[in-house]
Design a protein around this motif. Structure first.
Motif, PDB file in Angstrom:
ATOM      1  N   SER A  42       0.693  -1.248  -0.158  1.00 19.87           N
ATOM      2  CA  SER A  42       0.212  -0.498   0.150  1.00 19.87           C
ATOM      3  C   SER A  42       0.987   1.193  -0.230  1.00 19.87           C
ATOM      4  CB  SER A  42      -1.066  -0.183   1.281  1.00 19.87           C
ATOM      5  OG  SER A  42      -1.330  -1.023   0.921  1.00 19.87           O
ATOM      6  N   LEU A  43       2.020   1.561   0.639  1.00 20.76           N
ATOM      7  CA  LEU A  43       2.823   2.140   0.623  1.00 20.76           C
ATOM      8  C   LEU A  43       3.677   2.457  -0.401  1.00 20.76           C
ATOM      9  CD1 LEU A  43       4.163   4.704   1.866  1.00 20.76           C
ATOM     10  CD2 LEU A  43       5.832   2.396   3.214  1.00 20.76           C
ATOM     11  N   ARG A  44       3.866   1.284  -0.952  1.00 20.75           N
ATOM     12  CA  ARG A  44       5.265   1.658  -2.751  1.00 20.75           C
ATOM     13  C   ARG A  44       3.860   2.139  -3.861  1.00 20.75           C
ATOM     14  NH1 ARG A  44       6.386  -3.637  -1.169  1.00 20.75           N
ATOM     15  NH2 ARG A  44       5.780  -4.676  -2.599  1.00 20.75           N
ATOM     16  N   GLU A  45       2.500   1.429  -3.233  1.00 14.99           N
ATOM     17  CA  GLU A  45       1.207   2.218  -4.263  1.00 14.99           C
ATOM     18  C   GLU A  45       1.149   4.112  -4.121  1.00 14.99           C
ATOM     19  OE1 GLU A  45      -1.149   3.174  -7.718  1.00 14.99           O
ATOM     20  OE2 GLU A  45       0.254   1.321  -6.864  1.00 14.99           O
ATOM     21  N   VAL A  46       1.481   4.132  -3.244  1.00 15.01           N
ATOM     22  CA  VAL A  46       1.336   5.783  -2.608  1.00 15.01           C
ATOM     23  C   VAL A  46       2.450   6.726  -3.136  1.00 15.01           C
ATOM     24  CG1 VAL A  46       1.360   7.626  -0.772  1.00 15.01           C
ATOM     25  CG2 VAL A  46      -0.642   5.919  -0.454  1.00 15.01           C
ATOM     26  N   VAL A  47       3.932   5.843  -2.979  1.00 20.51           N
ATOM     27  CA  VAL A  47       4.997   6.549  -3.073  1.00 20.51           C
ATOM     28  C   VAL A  47       5.243   6.603  -5.265  1.00 20.51           C
ATOM     29  CG1 VAL A  47       7.743   6.055  -3.355  1.00 20.51           C
ATOM     30  CG2 VAL A  47       6.261   5.847  -1.343  1.00 20.51           C
ATOM     31  N   ARG A  48       4.278   5.665  -5.632  1.00 19.26           N
ATOM     32  CA  ARG A  48       4.295   5.475  -7.216  1.00 19.26           C
ATOM     33  C   ARG A  48       3.777   6.309  -7.407  1.00 19.26           C
ATOM     34  NH1 ARG A  48       1.431   4.705 -11.233  1.00 19.26           N
ATOM     35  NH2 ARG A  48      -0.014   3.865  -9.591  1.00 19.26           N
ATOM     36  N   GLN A  49       2.748   7.119  -7.114  1.00 18.60           N
ATOM     37  CA  GLN A  49       1.808   7.976  -7.559  1.00 18.60           C
ATOM     38  C   GLN A  49       2.609   9.175  -7.256  1.00 18.60           C
ATOM     39  OE1 GLN A  49      -2.695   7.253  -6.723  1.00 18.60           O
ATOM     40  NE2 GLN A  49      -2.240   5.290  -6.388  1.00 18.60           N
ATOM     41  N   LEU A  50       3.007   9.737  -5.692  1.00 23.75           N
ATOM     42  CA  LEU A  50       3.018  10.919  -5.481  1.00 23.75           C
ATOM     43  C   LEU A  50       4.266  11.585  -6.878  1.00 23.75           C
ATOM     44  CD1 LEU A  50       3.285  12.732  -3.153  1.00 23.75           C
ATOM     45  CD2 LEU A  50       4.914  11.682  -1.978  1.00 23.75           C
ATOM     46  N   PRO A  51       5.343  11.510  -6.490  1.00 25.05           N
ATOM     47  CA  PRO A  51       5.924  11.715  -7.877  1.00 25.05           C
ATOM     48  C   PRO A  51       4.835  12.641  -9.151  1.00 25.05           C
ATOM     49  CG  PRO A  51       6.515  10.250  -7.471  1.00 25.05           C
ATOM     50  CD  PRO A  51       6.085  10.066  -7.111  1.00 25.05           C
ATOM     51  N   ASN A  71       2.255  16.653   9.490  1.00 20.58           N
ATOM     52  CA  ASN A  71       1.995  17.465   9.048  1.00 20.58           C
ATOM     53  C   ASN A  71       2.719  17.766   7.818  1.00 20.58           C
ATOM     54  OD1 ASN A  71       2.400  20.533   9.892  1.00 20.58           O
ATOM     55  ND2 ASN A  71       3.649  20.381  11.143  1.00 20.58           N
ATOM     56  N   LEU A  72       2.436  19.091   7.567  1.00 23.79           N
ATOM     57  CA  LEU A  72       3.606  19.058   6.109  1.00 23.79           C
ATOM     58  C   LEU A  72       3.460  20.936   5.719  1.00 23.79           C
ATOM     59  CD1 LEU A  72       1.540  17.523   2.892  1.00 23.79           C
ATOM     60  CD2 LEU A  72       3.063  16.659   4.248  1.00 23.79           C
ATOM     61  N   PHE A 108       0.809   9.255   2.532  1.00 26.44           N
ATOM     62  CA  PHE A 108      -0.119   9.626   2.446  1.00 26.44           C
ATOM     63  C   PHE A 108      -1.482  10.388   1.995  1.00 26.44           C
ATOM     64  CE2 PHE A 108      -4.854   9.457   3.117  1.00 26.44           C
ATOM     65  CZ  PHE A 108      -5.599   8.855   2.381  1.00 26.44           C
ATOM     66  N   LEU A 109      -0.657  11.470   3.338  1.00 23.97           N
ATOM     67  CA  LEU A 109      -0.832  12.675   3.777  1.00 23.97           C
ATOM     68  C   LEU A 109      -0.666  13.784   2.533  1.00 23.97           C
ATOM     69  CD1 LEU A 109      -1.325  13.472   7.559  1.00 23.97           C
ATOM     70  CD2 LEU A 109      -3.274  13.503   5.600  1.00 23.97           C
ATOM     71  N   ALA A 110       0.541  13.778   2.256  1.00 26.98           N
ATOM     72  CA  ALA A 110       1.423  14.475   1.025  1.00 26.98           C
ATOM     73  C   ALA A 110       0.563  14.357   0.060  1.00 26.98           C
ATOM     74  CB  ALA A 110       2.987  14.406   0.725  1.00 26.98           C
ATOM     75  N   LEU A 111       0.290  12.974  -0.562  1.00 26.58           N
ATOM     76  CA  LEU A 111      -0.282  12.286  -1.348  1.00 26.58           C
ATOM     77  C   LEU A 111      -1.513  12.804  -1.867  1.00 26.58           C
ATOM     78  CD1 LEU A 111      -0.375  11.091  -4.304  1.00 26.58           C
ATOM     79  CD2 LEU A 111      -1.152   8.961  -3.523  1.00 26.58           C
ATOM     80  N   GLU A 112      -2.229  13.340  -1.064  1.00 21.62           N
ATOM     81  CA  GLU A 112      -3.855  13.674  -0.733  1.00 21.62           C
ATOM     82  C   GLU A 112      -3.391  15.280  -1.190  1.00 21.62           C
ATOM     83  OE1 GLU A 112      -6.864  12.725  -0.566  1.00 21.62           O
ATOM     84  OE2 GLU A 112      -5.613  10.954  -1.485  1.00 21.62           O
ATOM     85  N   THR A 113      -2.835  15.601  -0.145  1.00 21.93           N
ATOM     86  CA  THR A 113      -2.283  17.078  -0.832  1.00 21.93           C
ATOM     87  C   THR A 113      -2.026  17.846  -1.994  1.00 21.93           C
ATOM     88  OG1 THR A 113      -2.268  17.732   1.083  1.00 21.93           O
ATOM     89  CG2 THR A 113      -0.990  18.994   0.543  1.00 21.93           C
ATOM     90  N   ALA A 114      -0.721  17.050  -2.460  1.00 24.66           N
ATOM     91  CA  ALA A 114      -0.668  17.454  -4.170  1.00 24.66           C
ATOM     92  C   ALA A 114      -2.030  16.709  -5.094  1.00 24.66           C
ATOM     93  CB  ALA A 114       0.973  16.602  -4.195  1.00 24.66           C
ATOM     94  N   ARG A 115      -2.562  15.523  -4.484  1.00 26.34           N
ATOM     95  CA  ARG A 115      -3.349  14.973  -6.073  1.00 26.34           C
ATOM     96  C   ARG A 115      -4.636  16.416  -6.190  1.00 26.34           C
ATOM     97  NH1 ARG A 115      -5.467   9.663  -3.999  1.00 26.34           N
ATOM     98  NH2 ARG A 115      -3.970   9.422  -5.117  1.00 26.34           N
ATOM     99  N   HIS A 116      -4.728  16.940  -4.602  1.00 23.07           N
ATOM    100  CA  HIS A 116      -6.228  17.968  -4.864  1.00 23.07           C
ATOM    101  C   HIS A 116      -5.206  19.957  -4.776  1.00 23.07           C
ATOM    102  CE1 HIS A 116      -9.362  15.132  -3.458  1.00 23.07           C
ATOM    103  NE2 HIS A 116      -7.923  14.724  -2.545  1.00 23.07           N
TER     104      HIS A 116
END
Length: 201
Positions: A42-51, A71-72, A108-116
């Motif tokens: 699950s973490l690998r999938e988050v890290v794959r999407q984040l960049p 916190n970001l 996960f929070l970093a991904l959600e923040t970047a995604r939106h």
């Protein structure tokens, strides 16, 4: 006829997801991140999407001592955004929890923040406040990661608590029950810190 030497065993290699990391990440957090990345799909999938979620974002992994689940801290530098991903340390340092679970939650929070698109829209470059839906999703993700960590290392990850319970109690020092238990925390007892991965101090 001479016997042929047996062929070497086939080695299956899996490409690791890569984060656009800045220099200066905390070495303990970084080492724990790499261990969790190797053992949590699950973490690998988050890290794959984040960049790809925001190609102008660059990240550092740093400890966070606030009673929060993540916190970001965001700073715009030219065309790039430098983002410190704050990993909550209190669950590990006070409550006997696994630091890996909080590393995964922070990412996960970093991904959600970047995604939106919130990296670029935030009016406060120092911190973001997450909405209730994001919080609920973060703890659901954390629960899944906890299952994967426990399967990967059942000894070190034995009896992991419920991260949301720790957060609700503001990470008050105490002995917290396993996630599936209906017991209540015992604040009269302080647990030992859960060991970090081998070689991490």
């Amino acid at each position: 006829m001479p016997l042929q030497s047996p062929l070497p065993p086939v080695q299956i290699t899996q490409a690791q997801a890569e984060l656009p990391l800045l220099p200066g990440s905390d070495p303990v957090v970084l080492a724990v991140f790499h261990w969790a990345l190797a053992h949590s799909p699950s973490l690998r999938e988050v890290v794959r999407q984040l960049p790809a979620a925001d190609r102008k974002a660059r990240y550092r992994l740093v400890p966070d001592l606030d009673a929060n689940y993540g916190n970001l801290r965001i700073q715009a530098t030219g065309d790039l955004y430098h983002i410190d991903i704050g990993v909550s340390f209190l669950g590990w340092s006070r409550c006997g929890d696994a630091l890996e679970a909080w590393v995964a939650t922070a990412l996960f929070l970093a991904l959600e923040t970047a995604r939106h698109g919130k990296v670029r829209e935030t009016g406060n470059p120092q911190a973001l406040h997450f909405v209730w839906e994001t919080k609920a999703a973060a703890f659901a993700f954390q629960a899944k990661v906890r299952e994967e960590l426990a399967a990967a290392d059942p000894v070190r990850m034995k009896d992991l608590p419920d991260g949301e319970l720790l957060y609700k109690h503001a990470f008050r020092p105490g002995l917290y029950p396993p996630a599936a238990s209906k017991d209540t925390p015992r604040f009269s007892k302080t647990p030992k810190r859960r060991p970090l991965p081998d070689g991490v101090h």
